[in-house]
Scaffold this motif. Structure first.
Motif, PDB file in Angstrom:
ATOM      1  N   VAL A  81       0.737  -1.281   0.007  1.00 23.89           N
ATOM      2  CA  VAL A  81      -0.071  -0.056   0.046  1.00 23.89           C
ATOM      3  C   VAL A  81       0.878   1.093  -0.086  1.00 23.89           C
ATOM      4  N   LEU A  82       1.984   1.296   1.007  1.00 24.98           N
ATOM      5  CA  LEU A  82       2.631   2.473   1.134  1.00 24.98           C
ATOM      6  C   LEU A  82       3.692   2.721   0.099  1.00 24.98           C
ATOM      7  N   LEU A  83       4.456   1.620  -0.296  1.00 27.36           N
ATOM      8  CA  LEU A  83       5.541   1.643  -1.288  1.00 27.36           C
ATOM      9  C   LEU A  83       5.143   1.348  -2.650  1.00 27.36           C
ATOM     10  N   LEU A  84       4.313   0.499  -2.956  1.00 29.26           N
ATOM     11  CA  LEU A  84       4.011   0.054  -4.564  1.00 29.26           C
ATOM     12  C   LEU A  84       2.893   0.726  -4.917  1.00 29.26           C
ATOM     13  N   ARG A  85       2.134   1.296  -3.844  1.00 35.95           N
ATOM     14  CA  ARG A  85       1.108   2.005  -4.214  1.00 35.95           C
ATOM     15  C   ARG A  85      -0.142   1.273  -4.724  1.00 35.95           C
ATOM     16  N   MET A  86      -0.219   0.086  -4.142  1.00 34.90           N
ATOM     17  CA  MET A  86      -1.427  -1.033  -4.579  1.00 34.90           C
ATOM     18  C   MET A  86      -2.758  -0.392  -3.985  1.00 34.90           C
ATOM     19  N   HIS A  87      -3.560  -0.801  -4.616  1.00 34.41           N
ATOM     20  CA  HIS A  87      -4.873  -0.585  -4.043  1.00 34.41           C
ATOM     21  C   HIS A  87      -4.918  -1.294  -2.835  1.00 34.41           C
ATOM     22  N   ALA A  88      -5.720  -0.922  -1.756  1.00 34.19           N
ATOM     23  CA  ALA A  88      -5.529  -1.592  -0.251  1.00 34.19           C
ATOM     24  C   ALA A  88      -6.266  -2.950  -0.562  1.00 34.19           C
ATOM     25  N   TYR A  89      -7.464  -3.172  -1.384  1.00 37.54           N
ATOM     26  CA  TYR A  89      -8.117  -4.431  -1.410  1.00 37.54           C
ATOM     27  C   TYR A  89      -7.108  -5.301  -1.855  1.00 37.54           C
ATOM     28  N   LEU A  90      -6.442  -5.107  -3.206  1.00 43.83           N
ATOM     29  CA  LEU A  90      -5.624  -5.868  -3.648  1.00 43.83           C
ATOM     30  C   LEU A  90      -4.457  -6.361  -2.860  1.00 43.83           C
ATOM     31  N   ALA A  91      -3.919  -5.411  -1.988  1.00 43.65           N
ATOM     32  CA  ALA A  91      -2.738  -5.803  -1.131  1.00 43.65           C
ATOM     33  C   ALA A  91      -3.205  -6.675  -0.097  1.00 43.65           C
ATOM     34  N   LEU A  92      -4.271  -6.514   0.429  1.00 44.23           N
ATOM     35  CA  LEU A  92      -5.012  -7.377   1.484  1.00 44.23           C
ATOM     36  C   LEU A  92      -5.119  -8.867   0.944  1.00 44.23           C
ATOM     37  N   VAL A  93      -5.835  -8.740  -0.315  1.00 42.95           N
ATOM     38  CA  VAL A  93      -5.889 -10.315  -0.847  1.00 42.95           C
ATOM     39  C   VAL A  93      -5.012 -10.929  -1.028  1.00 42.95           C
ATOM     40  N   VAL A  94      -3.723 -10.257  -1.933  1.00 39.52           N
ATOM     41  CA  VAL A  94      -2.443 -11.023  -2.080  1.00 39.52           C
ATOM     42  C   VAL A  94      -1.722 -11.262  -0.638  1.00 39.52           C
ATOM     43  N   ALA A  95      -1.970 -10.749   0.139  1.00 38.71           N
ATOM     44  CA  ALA A  95      -1.221 -11.179   1.622  1.00 38.71           C
ATOM     45  C   ALA A  95      -1.952 -12.309   2.149  1.00 38.71           C
ATOM     46  N   ALA A  96      -3.354 -12.156   2.026  1.00 36.02           N
ATOM     47  CA  ALA A  96      -4.012 -13.188   2.519  1.00 36.02           C
ATOM     48  C   ALA A  96      -3.677 -14.539   1.819  1.00 36.02           C
ATOM     49  N   LEU A  97      -3.547 -14.470   0.392  1.00 41.60           N
ATOM     50  CA  LEU A  97      -3.400 -15.538  -0.358  1.00 41.60           C
ATOM     51  C   LEU A  97      -2.049 -16.273   0.124  1.00 41.60           C
ATOM     52  N   VAL A  98      -1.057 -15.427   0.149  1.00 41.72           N
ATOM     53  CA  VAL A  98       0.259 -15.913   0.591  1.00 41.72           C
ATOM     54  C   VAL A  98       0.406 -16.426   1.720  1.00 41.72           C
ATOM     55  N   VAL A  99      -0.127 -15.761   3.054  1.00 45.01           N
ATOM     56  CA  VAL A  99      -0.217 -16.231   4.142  1.00 45.01           C
ATOM     57  C   VAL A  99      -0.890 -17.512   4.150  1.00 45.01           C
TER      58      VAL A  99
ATOM     59  N   GLY B 177     -10.682  -8.879   6.417  1.00 48.70           N
ATOM     60  CA  GLY B 177     -11.278  -9.652   7.165  1.00 48.70           C
ATOM     61  C   GLY B 177     -10.739 -11.183   6.548  1.00 48.70           C
ATOM     62  N   ALA B 178     -10.110 -11.191   5.201  1.00 55.36           N
ATOM     63  CA  ALA B 178      -9.850 -12.334   4.657  1.00 55.36           C
ATOM     64  C   ALA B 178      -8.440 -12.462   5.091  1.00 55.36           C
ATOM     65  N   PHE B 179      -7.561 -11.529   5.197  1.00 53.65           N
ATOM     66  CA  PHE B 179      -6.275 -11.475   5.758  1.00 53.65           C
ATOM     67  C   PHE B 179      -6.123 -11.572   7.300  1.00 53.65           C
ATOM     68  N   GLY B 180      -6.965 -11.151   7.807  1.00 53.31           N
ATOM     69  CA  GLY B 180      -7.111 -11.424   9.449  1.00 53.31           C
ATOM     70  C   GLY B 180      -7.493 -13.040   9.457  1.00 53.31           C
ATOM     71  N   GLY B 181      -8.403 -13.441   8.700  1.00 55.81           N
ATOM     72  CA  GLY B 181      -8.674 -14.893   8.798  1.00 55.81           C
ATOM     73  C   GLY B 181      -7.562 -15.618   8.630  1.00 55.81           C
ATOM     74  N   ALA B 182      -6.759 -15.491   7.440  1.00 57.03           N
ATOM     75  CA  ALA B 182      -5.757 -16.260   7.115  1.00 57.03           C
ATOM     76  C   ALA B 182      -4.361 -16.368   8.216  1.00 57.03           C
ATOM     77  N   LEU B 183      -4.467 -15.055   8.878  1.00 56.66           N
ATOM     78  CA  LEU B 183      -3.581 -15.081  10.183  1.00 56.66           C
ATOM     79  C   LEU B 183      -3.997 -16.011  11.328  1.00 56.66           C
TER      80      LEU B 183
END
Length: 566
Positions: free
Chosen positions: A18-36, A432-438
């Motif tokens: 979000v802060l460095l690559l300027r990704m949309h917040a939704y995209l960053a959260l879903v990508v993080a959830a998938l990686v986790v 919510g998806a990111f938090g659930g993955a964590l």
């Protein structure tokens, strides 16, 4: 891979994206959830999903035991003769293995210390997996064989299916709420109702007193109503006041947050503190009074931080898909004759609060018998989705009546508000998806192995445990429920050294830090107010830390000076 390392990778993806690559917040959260999800070991997934349907955490002592009691047997559908598996792991994060079985020996009625009737099932060991006698231990998982197989089946789903499941469950909990709140906010601004409320308030408090009014209103509304709902209802007033005064928008936003967020975690009947009080055996009246006192101290600290931040920084009132700054400016120039009466302007805000709070009061104090024909009606009208939908209908009727808006114009206004709300729903569900993955990594289970001591040290530990869980998975309520499961044993007579209400308060204060990008409330604040993610981290995050620490300090001081039943 260790849960803490997976957590760190997820944090880097979200914040860096979000802060460095300027990704949309939704995209960053879903990508993080998938990686986790991809990095989470299968053993951790198995354990997480199996534990969702466990009956109980068995005996508190490590001593030999051959039976365990399960409360609310009728609700759990237990009957004499039913058999259950006993699962055990070498540690809180180790894989679970079957070590034996237990069976329901008898079911009997009982009455707790508050006079509430409940059914209790006595489960007796019928042997270990190797044929030897089974010694039940703390941390063992007792589960129905069918639920065990279902949990393993869920854990065996693909990462895409698991992420989609948490995404969908978050949408189910907040989707209608956000959509209807967006409509209410749009209609409050278009009809002039928000401006009318602001003008009436300023006549009473003056411009200098408006932030305190936001703080107090947020705290009072946050007692019966979820934080997200309070913020949805009050942020249009903050926008209208900024257009009228031309300054202090950051102060208005943070004042609302400072009031509503502390009540959400400390004062029943909101679910988190209500559940914690029940688990620790804390008198509900005492929890309400103590929660209000500590919450007001914390909210005051948050308000002082808001003034400090407002004096050194500024968040402008930005355009949103449903409103341009030109529209807001034109609305603020309306005369009194063009605005709705105050009672009507307040109705879309007060009505859902009354419906939700009224149903909560009826249930909490058993004022309406469950077999009453009015009970289903109260339950339906008190549902937050229904209450907000009714309020949205009233708000639309007010807009049509007050401004003589045509149905075509109303449809355009509703469409604009839903376009804005849809983005918020996507981002919040991504969180919510990111938090659930964590949560599925088992990071929260690590805290169960932390050594404990008594009295003030236990209160500090309770705060730290809850903070760790909140920071890892985002939800304050989930953090409180998880932490009290680990710490409930300290509330037993003679174990804590002070009244268990202090333990409940420490847990509540620990659920505040650290508000960041895996918290749905963080995204609601940012997107509804127009803050950028960087501004949210700069202002909302440190304020959440400060309020939690101040609440802990007040709790420790009170437990030291007035232990009550030490």
């Amino acid at each position: 891979m260790h849960p803490l390392l997976i957590l760190a990778i997820g944090v880097v993806i979200v914040i860096g994206g979000v802060l460095l690559l300027r990704m949309h917040a939704y995209l960053a959260l879903v990508v993080a959830a998938l990686v986790v999800g991809l990095l989470t070991p299968q053993s951790a997934l198995d354990r997480y999903w199996v534990e969702q349907d466990k009956l109980t955490a068995v005996n508190e002592e490590e001593a030999a035991a051959q039976e365990v009691k399960v409360a609310n047997a009728a609700k759990a559908g237990l009957d004499e003769g039913m058999q259950f598996l006993v699962l055990r792991g070498a540690s809180s994060t180790a894989p679970l293995e079957q070590v034996g079985r237990v069976a329901v020996r008898e079911i009997r009625d009982a009455t707790d210390e508050k006079g509430n009737k409940k059914s209790i099932a006595v489960l007796t060991s019928i042997g270990g997996a190797d044929g030897a006698s089974l010694t039940l231990k703390r941390g063992d998982v007792v589960i129905d064989p069918r639920a065990y197989r279902a949990g393993l089946a869920t854990a065996g789903k693909t990462v895409g299916e698991r992420v989609a499941r948490d995404f969908g469950s978050t949408c189910a909990s907040i989707g209608i709420l956000i959509a209807m709140a967006a409509i209410i906010g749009k209609c409050l601004l278009d009809s002039g109702a928000a401006d009318k409320i602001v003008r009436a308030s300023m006549r009473v408090t003056g411009e200098s007193g408006a932030p305190i009014a936001f703080l107090g209103s947020g705290f009072l509304l946050g007692i019966p109503v979820f934080f997200d709902t309070v913020f949805y209802l009050m942020i249009p007033l903050g926008k209208a006041l900024q257009m009228r005064t031309g300054r202090n928008y950051l102060l208005f936003v943070l004042s609302i947050v400072a009031g509503a967020t502390m009540a959400h975690s400390l004062v029943p009947p909101t679910p988190g503190p209500l559940f914690v009080a029940g688990e620790l055996g804390v008198d509900l009246g005492m929890m309400i009074v103590a929660g209000c006192l500590v919450g007001l101290c914390s909210s005051t600290a948050g308000f002082l931080f808001a003034r400090f931040a407002n004096a050194r920084g500024e968040v402008p009132l930005r355009e949103s898909p449903d409103f341009s700054l030109k529209d807001l400016e034109e609305l603020s120039k309306r005369t009194e004759s063009q605005l709705p009466p105050l009672w009507l302007a307040l109705t879309p805000i007060v009505l859902p609060v009354l419906l939700i709070a009224g149903n909560t009061v009826l249930k909490t104090f058993n004022l309406l018998p469950a077999d009453s024909p009015l009970a289903p009606i109260a339950e339906t009208l008190g549902n937050k989705n229904v209450a907000l939908s009714i309020a949205a209908g009233v708000a639309m009727l007010m807009l049509v009546w007050q401004q003589r808006t045509s149905l075509v114009e109303l449809n355009k206004a509703v469409g604009a508000s839903l376009a804005s709300g849809g983005v918020i729903i996507l981002i919040t569900a991504g969180g919510g998806a990111f938090g659930g993955a964590l949560k599925q990594t088992g990071v929260a289970n690590l805290i169960s192995e932390i050594p404990t001591q008594s009295h003030l040290v236990v209160l500090i530990l309770a705060f730290l445990i809850t903070t760790a869980i909140r920071t890892a998975q985002g939800s304050a309520t989930v953090a409180m429920i998880t932490a009290v499961g680990v710490l409930a044993g300290f509330a037993e007579e003679g174990q804590l050294g002070c009244n268990p209400v202090y333990l409940a308060l420490a847990i509540g204060c620990g659920s505040k830090p650290i508000a960041w990008m895996n918290d749905s409330g963080f995204w609601v604040i940012c997107k509804m107010s127009g803050m950028t993610e960087a501004e949210g981290l700069r202002y909302v995050t440190p304020m959440s830390i400060l309020m939690g620490l101040v609440g802990l300090a007040v709790t420790l001081l009170a437990a030291w000076l007035m232990p009550l039943n030490a």
